[in-house]
Design a protein around this motif. Structure first.
Motif, mmCIF file in Angstrom:
data_model
loop_
_atom_site.group_PDB
_atom_site.id
_atom_site.type_symbol
_atom_site.label_atom_id
_atom_site.label_comp_id
_atom_site.label_asym_id
_atom_site.label_seq_id
_atom_site.Cartn_x
_atom_site.Cartn_y
_atom_site.Cartn_z
ATOM 1 N N ASP A 127 0.828 -1.206 0.000
ATOM 2 C CA ASP A 127 0.000 0.000 0.000
ATOM 3 C C ASP A 127 0.859 1.251 0.000
ATOM 4 N N LYS A 128 0.366 2.261 -0.700
ATOM 5 C CA LYS A 128 0.999 3.574 -0.657
ATOM 6 C C LYS A 128 -0.054 4.629 -0.945
ATOM 7 N N TYR A 129 0.132 5.795 -0.351
ATOM 8 C CA TYR A 129 -0.796 6.898 -0.546
ATOM 9 C C TYR A 129 -0.016 8.205 -0.513
ATOM 10 N N GLU A 130 -0.102 8.956 -1.617
ATOM 11 C CA GLU A 130 0.650 10.201 -1.772
ATOM 12 C C GLU A 130 2.131 9.945 -1.484
ATOM 13 N N ASN A 131 2.681 10.546 -0.430
ATOM 14 C CA ASN A 131 4.118 10.380 -0.159
ATOM 15 C C ASN A 131 4.409 9.308 0.881
ATOM 16 N N LYS A 132 3.399 8.506 1.232
ATOM 17 C CA LYS A 132 3.585 7.469 2.246
ATOM 18 C C LYS A 132 3.599 6.086 1.613
ATOM 19 N N GLU A 133 4.519 5.246 2.080
ATOM 20 C CA GLU A 133 4.547 3.842 1.717
ATOM 21 C C GLU A 133 4.445 3.008 2.989
ATOM 22 N N SER A 135 5.901 0.712 4.832
ATOM 23 C CA SER A 135 7.280 0.213 4.746
ATOM 24 C C SER A 135 8.019 0.379 6.067
ATOM 25 N N ILE A 136 9.228 -0.177 6.094
ATOM 26 C CA ILE A 136 10.088 -0.042 7.271
ATOM 27 C C ILE A 136 10.349 1.426 7.587
ATOM 28 N N GLU A 137 10.598 2.205 6.545
ATOM 29 C CA GLU A 137 10.899 3.620 6.748
ATOM 30 C C GLU A 137 9.768 4.343 7.476
ATOM 31 N N LEU A 138 8.533 3.921 7.253
ATOM 32 C CA LEU A 138 7.388 4.577 7.875
ATOM 33 C C LEU A 138 7.274 4.260 9.357
ATOM 34 N N ILE A 139 7.554 3.012 9.726
ATOM 35 C CA ILE A 139 7.285 2.602 11.114
ATOM 36 C C ILE A 139 8.465 2.781 12.056
ATOM 37 N N VAL A 140 9.698 2.789 11.537
ATOM 38 C CA VAL A 140 10.872 2.831 12.413
ATOM 39 C C VAL A 140 10.866 4.022 13.375
ATOM 40 N N PRO A 141 10.504 5.239 12.942
ATOM 41 C CA PRO A 141 10.513 6.362 13.895
ATOM 42 C C PRO A 141 9.566 6.178 15.080
ATOM 43 N N ARG A 142 8.586 5.281 14.955
ATOM 44 C CA ARG A 142 7.603 5.073 16.023
ATOM 45 C C ARG A 142 7.926 3.872 16.916
ATOM 46 N N LEU A 143 8.960 3.124 16.590
ATOM 47 C CA LEU A 143 9.336 1.977 17.405
ATOM 48 C C LEU A 143 10.066 2.412 18.670
ATOM 49 N N ASN A 144 9.769 1.745 19.767
ATOM 50 C CA ASN A 144 10.468 2.007 21.019
ATOM 51 C C ASN A 144 11.853 1.357 20.944
#
Length: 208
Positions: A127-133, A135-144
């Motif tokens: 899935d992707k929408y506009e500038n979001k995929e 992906s790993i890049e999307l979730i890593v900043p939110r991981l503890n």
């Protein structure tokens, strides 16, 4: 695998839609409590009808972040909940919030994210929408970063489908093991896992 090698204590799904995947999980794990949420009222009503025969299914009509916060705070999910995240569609992308909530409020957990990008493998749609995929890049900043994570990605082609007339697209996903290093090492020794999955932990480390 999730019943024997990694004994899940509950299943939490975001993005019920009309309850097809929920019903499959309810049949597969009849002794587990399954909690699922759908934000769209029309879909929620269809899911409510489709899932009415499953006593182990608990269906909610609310946003997935609120659903997860309320669930983790007020209901005992056991020491190894399995989260199935599939609420990202069109312009509604709660995935980052979902990951942050689970990462910070749940100790040991298995997290499955559907429609996820497998790095370096364009066979799997995501899935992707506009500038979001998705992906790993999307979730890593939110991981503890205090947690321990291991990843599995699918590693097979359309030959796994036993059909001569229909060739479905491959859909990407990721299985994240949070604070379950021993369990991860154990299942990686299983022949089925070695044949059809790839250890993607090194992909995650590139971004942490």
């Amino acid at each position: 695998i999730f019943g024997k090698e990694v004994p899940a204590t509950s299943i939490i799904e975001t993005g019920t839609y009309v309850g097809l995947s929920t019903a499959l999980m309810a049949k597969t794990f009849p002794d587990l409590n399954i909690y699922t949420c759908e934000i769209n009222l029309a879909n929620y009503m269809k899911a409510k009808k489709n899932l009415r025969s499953f006593s182990n299914v608990n269906l909610f009509n609310e946003t997935s972040p609120n659903f997860l916060l309320n669930l983790i705070s007020n209901i005992s999910l056991g020491n190894l909940p399995l989260f199935f995240l599939d609420a990202h569609w069109l312009d509604n992308w709660p995935l980052e919030e979902e990951i942050e909530i689970i990462s910070n409020r749940s100790g040991s957990a298995v997290i499955v994210i559907d429609d996820f990008k497998k790095p370096g493998d364009n066979r799997f749609k995501f899935d992707k929408y506009e500038n979001k995929e998705c992906s790993i890049e999307l979730i890593v900043p939110r991981l503890n970063k205090n947690n321990n994570y291991q990843l599995l990605f699918p590693n097979y082609g359309t030959e796994i489908f036993d059909t001569k007339t229909y060739h479905p697209e491959l859909s990407g996903y990721v299985i994240i093991f949070q604070n379950l290093e021993e369990e991860f090492i154990r299942i990686c020794k299983i022949d089925f896992i070695k044949k059809y999955f790839m250890n993607g932990t090194v992909c995650l480390r590139e971004f942490l």
